[in-house]
Design a protein around this motif. Structure first.
Motif, mmCIF file in Angstrom:
data_model
loop_
_atom_site.group_PDB
_atom_site.id
_atom_site.type_symbol
_atom_site.label_atom_id
_atom_site.label_comp_id
_atom_site.label_asym_id
_atom_site.label_seq_id
_atom_site.Cartn_x
_atom_site.Cartn_y
_atom_site.Cartn_z
ATOM 1 N N ALA A 57 4.254 26.443 1.053
ATOM 2 C CA ALA A 57 4.240 25.376 2.050
ATOM 3 C C ALA A 57 3.262 25.684 3.183
ATOM 4 C CB ALA A 57 5.653 25.152 2.598
ATOM 5 N N VAL A 58 3.273 26.918 3.653
ATOM 6 C CA VAL A 58 2.349 27.333 4.716
ATOM 7 C C VAL A 58 0.905 27.143 4.267
ATOM 8 C CG1 VAL A 58 1.473 29.325 5.993
ATOM 9 C CG2 VAL A 58 3.931 28.927 5.864
ATOM 10 N N GLN A 59 0.607 27.570 3.054
ATOM 11 C CA GLN A 59 -0.759 27.442 2.528
ATOM 12 C C GLN A 59 -1.203 25.984 2.505
ATOM 13 O OE1 GLN A 59 -1.243 28.933 -1.470
ATOM 14 N NE2 GLN A 59 -3.161 27.830 -1.762
ATOM 15 N N LEU A 60 -0.333 25.097 2.032
ATOM 16 C CA LEU A 60 -0.678 23.681 1.927
ATOM 17 C C LEU A 60 -0.850 23.041 3.306
ATOM 18 C CD1 LEU A 60 1.751 22.787 -0.975
ATOM 19 C CD2 LEU A 60 -0.741 22.688 -1.094
ATOM 20 N N ILE A 61 0.016 23.417 4.240
ATOM 21 C CA ILE A 61 -0.080 22.873 5.600
ATOM 22 C C ILE A 61 -1.389 23.294 6.252
ATOM 23 C CG2 ILE A 61 0.891 23.028 7.929
ATOM 24 C CD1 ILE A 61 3.673 23.150 6.554
ATOM 25 N N THR A 62 -1.727 24.557 6.128
ATOM 26 C CA THR A 62 -2.976 25.044 6.740
ATOM 27 C C THR A 62 -4.207 24.477 6.044
ATOM 28 O OG1 THR A 62 -2.865 27.063 5.377
ATOM 29 C CG2 THR A 62 -1.937 27.174 7.600
ATOM 30 N N ASP A 63 -4.038 24.015 4.801
ATOM 31 C CA ASP A 63 -5.135 23.352 4.100
ATOM 32 C C ASP A 63 -5.270 21.886 4.515
ATOM 33 O OD1 ASP A 63 -5.898 25.583 2.708
ATOM 34 O OD2 ASP A 63 -4.806 25.069 0.870
ATOM 35 N N GLY A 64 -4.306 21.395 5.316
ATOM 36 C CA GLY A 64 -4.406 20.030 5.811
ATOM 37 C C GLY A 64 -3.478 19.028 5.160
#
Length: 219
Positions: A57-64
Motif C-alpha cells: 500500500a505504501v509503495q502504491l501511494i508513493t507512486d501516486g
C-alpha cells in the motif's frame, strides 16, 4: 494546518511478534497517509501478511495511486499470491493536501481483502477542518475484555477518551485507548491490537517546515 498522527500497537499475549502492521506514507502531491492492516491469525504468519499488505500500500501511494485503487490492487495481489486462502483487513486514512479532503478506506464493513474475487472498498471523503480527529483500530481493541469477562470494550468509553482530548493529542489518544483495552484484558492482550489517530490542528502562523516522527519500539 498541521497533521498529527498517533499509532499504538501491541501483540497478542505470549506472541513474539504482532500480526498487525502499520506505516505512514507521504503523498507525492502533498499530504500524508496512515495505513494499518490486520493479518489473518496471530504471530509470524499474520505479521508477514499484514506487513506485506502495508508495504504494498505504501509503495502504491508513493507512486501516486488513489486510496481506492490502492485497496483494490493490494486485494487483487493478495488474492492471487495466496490463492484466496489468506485474508487481511486494511485501513487507509489520508490527509490529502492536493484535494483538501480526507479519504478513509475501510474494508471491515464489507469484506476483508484477499478471499473474495470482487472487493469494493468503503470510502468516505471529509473536508479538512482544524480540530478534526479520526480514530481507527483493529478488532483486538473492539473485542478486548470479551474472553476474560464476557463483555467487549465499551465504545462509549473509547469516545469519552477522544472527546476529552484535542487534535494536538493524537499520540496520547492512541496510547490511552490502548491502555484502556489492555486493562480490560488484565494486561494480557487477547489479540493483536493497533490504534490509529489522525488529528488536524491549526498549526502556528509561520511554522518552520519541519516534519517530525517519534517511534518507540520495544525489543
Amino acid at each position: 494546518m498541521e497533521i498529527k498522527i498517533g499509532l499504538a500497537k501491541t501483540a497478542k499475549y505470549a506472541m513474539e511478534v504482532c500480526g498487525d502492521s502499520c506505516d505512514i506514507a507521504e503523498r507525492p502531491h502533498g499530504g500524508i497517509s496512515a495505513i494499518i492492516a490486520d493479518g489473518q491469525g496471530n504471530g509470524l504468519a499474520a505479521h508477514h501478511t499484514s506487513g506485506w499488505v502495508v508495504n504494498k500500500a505504501v509503495q502504491l501511494i508513493t507512486d501516486g495511486a488513489r486510496d481506492g485503487a490502492v485497496a483494490r490492487a493490494v486485494h487483487d495481489y493478495l488474492y492471487a499470491m495466496k490463492d484466496k486462502k489468506v485474508s487481511c483487513t486494511l485501513t487507509v486514512v489520508s490527509a490529502d493536501l492536493d484535494t483538501e479532503d480526507y479519504e478513509s478506506v475501510y474494508d471491515e464493513p464489507v469484506e476483508p481483502i484477499g478471499v473474495n474475487r470482487h472487493m469494493k472498498p468503503l470510502m468516505y471523503e471529509i473536508p479538512l477542518e482544524a480540530g478534526m480527529l479520526i480514530v481507527s483500530y483493529t478488532d483486538g481493541i473492539a473485542h478486548a475484555g470479551r474472553k476474560r469477562t464476557g463483555h467487549a470494550a465499551d465504545f462509549d468509553k473509547i469516545m469519552e477518551i477522544v472527546r476529552k482530548n484535542k487534535a494536538e493529542d493524537a499520540a496520547f489518544i492512541a496510547k490511552s485507548i490502548m491502555d484502556y483495552a489492555l486493562t480490560l484484558d488484565a494486561d494480557k492482550a487477547s489479540d493483536d491490537m493497533t490504534v490509529l489517530v489522525l488529528g488536524v490542528t491549526e498549526g502556528s502562523s509561520n511554522p518552520p517546515r519541519i516534519e517530525q516522527i517519534e517511534v518507540t519500539y520495544p525489543y
